[in-house]
Design an enzyme around this catalytic site. Structure first.
Site, PDB file in Angstrom:
ATOM      1  N   ASN A 158      -3.145  -5.996  -2.208  1.00 49.43           N
ATOM      2  CA  ASN A 158      -3.147  -7.015  -1.155  1.00 49.43           C
ATOM      3  C   ASN A 158      -4.410  -7.880  -1.164  1.00 49.43           C
ATOM      4  O   ASN A 158      -4.621  -8.675  -0.248  1.00 49.43           O
ATOM      5  CB  ASN A 158      -2.996  -6.357   0.222  1.00 49.43           C
ATOM      6  CG  ASN A 158      -2.326  -7.268   1.216  1.00 49.43           C
ATOM      7  OD1 ASN A 158      -1.451  -8.048   0.866  1.00 49.43           O
ATOM      8  ND2 ASN A 158      -2.728  -7.172   2.479  1.00 49.43           N
TER       9      ASN A 158
ATOM     10  N   HIS B 254       0.874  -1.179   0.000  1.00 53.90           N
ATOM     11  CA  HIS B 254       0.000   0.000   0.000  1.00 53.90           C
ATOM     12  C   HIS B 254       0.912   1.230   0.000  1.00 53.90           C
ATOM     13  O   HIS B 254       1.753   1.392   0.890  1.00 53.90           O
ATOM     14  CB  HIS B 254      -0.927  -0.012   1.211  1.00 53.90           C
ATOM     15  CG  HIS B 254      -1.880  -1.156   1.210  1.00 53.90           C
ATOM     16  ND1 HIS B 254      -2.117  -1.949   2.312  1.00 53.90           N
ATOM     17  CD2 HIS B 254      -2.652  -1.661   0.204  1.00 53.90           C
ATOM     18  CE1 HIS B 254      -2.994  -2.888   1.996  1.00 53.90           C
ATOM     19  NE2 HIS B 254      -3.334  -2.731   0.727  1.00 53.90           N
TER      20      HIS B 254
ATOM     21  N   ARG C 261      -3.004   4.455  -1.537  1.00 55.47           N
ATOM     22  CA  ARG C 261      -3.087   3.046  -1.174  1.00 55.47           C
ATOM     23  C   ARG C 261      -2.889   2.142  -2.395  1.00 55.47           C
ATOM     24  O   ARG C 261      -2.151   1.165  -2.340  1.00 55.47           O
ATOM     25  CB  ARG C 261      -4.439   2.760  -0.504  1.00 55.47           C
ATOM     26  CG  ARG C 261      -4.590   1.321   0.007  1.00 55.47           C
ATOM     27  CD  ARG C 261      -5.878   1.184   0.803  1.00 55.47           C
ATOM     28  NE  ARG C 261      -6.169  -0.187   1.169  1.00 55.47           N
ATOM     29  CZ  ARG C 261      -5.727  -0.794   2.257  1.00 55.47           C
ATOM     30  NH1 ARG C 261      -4.934  -0.151   3.089  1.00 55.47           N
ATOM     31  NH2 ARG C 261      -6.068  -2.042   2.530  1.00 55.47           N
TER      32      ARG C 261
ATOM     33  N   GLU D 252       2.062  -5.552  10.836  1.00 49.50           N
ATOM     34  CA  GLU D 252       1.136  -4.411  10.870  1.00 49.50           C
ATOM     35  C   GLU D 252       1.480  -3.599  12.109  1.00 49.50           C
ATOM     36  O   GLU D 252       1.327  -4.091  13.234  1.00 49.50           O
ATOM     37  CB  GLU D 252      -0.306  -4.915  10.947  1.00 49.50           C
ATOM     38  CG  GLU D 252      -1.351  -3.880  10.717  1.00 49.50           C
ATOM     39  CD  GLU D 252      -1.638  -3.634   9.242  1.00 49.50           C
ATOM     40  OE1 GLU D 252      -1.628  -2.450   8.852  1.00 49.50           O
ATOM     41  OE2 GLU D 252      -1.873  -4.604   8.505  1.00 49.50           O
TER      42      GLU D 252
ATOM     43  N   TYR E 102      -8.214 -13.280   2.623  1.00 50.20           N
ATOM     44  CA  TYR E 102      -8.074 -12.726   1.287  1.00 50.20           C
ATOM     45  C   TYR E 102      -6.717 -13.085   0.694  1.00 50.20           C
ATOM     46  O   TYR E 102      -5.813 -13.526   1.400  1.00 50.20           O
ATOM     47  CB  TYR E 102      -8.302 -11.212   1.287  1.00 50.20           C
ATOM     48  CG  TYR E 102      -7.620 -10.445   2.393  1.00 50.20           C
ATOM     49  CD1 TYR E 102      -6.327  -9.960   2.240  1.00 50.20           C
ATOM     50  CD2 TYR E 102      -8.280 -10.199   3.599  1.00 50.20           C
ATOM     51  CE1 TYR E 102      -5.701  -9.254   3.243  1.00 50.20           C
ATOM     52  CE2 TYR E 102      -7.657  -9.485   4.611  1.00 50.20           C
ATOM     53  CZ  TYR E 102      -6.365  -9.015   4.436  1.00 50.20           C
ATOM     54  OH  TYR E 102      -5.746  -8.318   5.433  1.00 50.20           O
TER      55      TYR E 102
END
EC number: 3.5.1.15
Length: 315
Positions: free
Chosen positions: A72, A23, A65, A180, A166
């Site tokens: 992603n 991103h 992004r 993260e 995902y």
């Protein structure tokens, strides 16, 4: 993988990639990767090839992004097998290129490990993201990182929910792991977040070097937060948001949310309570990037996973 006397023997991890800029407005990974592209000494380890890589350079250039679609989420079998035709979204073309460079996804030729570096606007602190509860290598690695980071916390988010999982950029690798770290606004670089991410990578690479050298890691347990449900904001019949995250929930990532606790606050001042039957642990609370995904936060349940002892398989 072979197993003798409850010791799982795994293949040496010879190739590792570190992705930044999946991103293009998440600055910590972008700056770290660009720094390591210029001088990789910090990420070099014995018996290991480490490649720093900017995964979405056009989005990085524009500090956004993504350009056409979220990279992603682009690594589906449909996208990766799509013919190279004019008009293909940029991130789909980029996913195909990354799959060729670091995969193919699901094959024996794929990179052993991909670390994908992300920032969040949520108050999640340092978080490691796993995609499988049975990947012994990754479980042992996050256990090692958590111990090395102590007394600082490092939460582990596990997403193997069949509807909510995902197709991530890192999923090309045999052992995909996401980092993260936040809170950090989009397009902003905070020194504490930058250094936390840098430290996690150091410990992760140290673990891989030790594993490759033949060190045996004993059985361990890892506390994880397993993804359960995606919670949207309250909306009217036209789809417009009608409430905000309640101040009692805001910034309370990983803290228990019990039945009857405040969850949302409507624009006219009414409190909406959580009505779930069991206690959950919210995360990605009020994440800026997830407004477009109709997600106010994600609920998780807390679990303890056990991992066998592991060592490198000797030929």
């Amino acid at each position: 993988m072979s197993s003798r006397a409850n010791i799982s023997c795994l293949q040496e991890a010879k190739r590792v990639a570190i992705f930044g800029g999946t991103h293009g407005n998440e600055m910590s990974g972008i700056m770290l990767v660009n720094m390591w592209i210029e001088n990789a000494a910090e990420i070099e380890r014995n018996r290991l090839v480490t490649k720093p890589f900017i995964s979405n350079p056009r989005a990085v250039e524009k500090c956004t992004r993504y350009i056409n679609t979220d990279l992603n989420r682009a690594f589906t079998s449909e996208n990766l097998s799509a013919p190279d035709v004019e008009g293909l979204p940029y991130e789909v073309r980029r996913a195909k290129e990354i799959n060729q460079m670091f995969g193919p996804k699901g094959s024996s030729d794929a990179y052993d490990v991909i670390f994908d570096l992300h920032n969040t606007t949520s108050n999640m602190g340092s978080t490691l993201i796993l995609e499988s509860s049975t990947d012994l290598f990754n479980l042992q690695m996050v256990h090692y990182i958590k111990k090395a980071m102590a007394p600082h916390t490092c939460s582990v988010l596990l997403n193997e929910h069949p509807q909510l999982k995902y197709s991530t950029t890192r999923s090309v690798a045999k052992h995909p792991i996401g980092l993260e770290v936040g809170p950090q606004p989009q397009g902003v670089l905070r020194s504490n977040v930058f250094e936390s991410m840098r430290t996690i990578l150091k410990h992760a690479l140290d673990f891989i070097e030790l594993f490759n050298s033949g060190v045996e890691f004993p059985p361990c347990t890892v506390e994880v937060f397993r993804v359960q449900e995606r919670m949207d904001y309250p909306r009217d019949t036209n789809g417009n948001i009608t409430a905000m995250v309640h101040p009692h929930l805001q910034d309370c990532d990983w803290e228990p949310l019990n039945q009857g606790d405040p969850m949302f606050l409507t624009f006219d001042g009414r409190t909406i309570l959580y009505e779930g039957a069991s206690t959950v642990y919210p995360t990605f609370i009020n994440e800026a990037a997830y407004y477009e995904k109709q997600q106010a936060f994600m609920t998780t349940c807390r679990e303890i996973l056990a991992a066998n002892a592991i060592r490198k398989a000797f030929k």
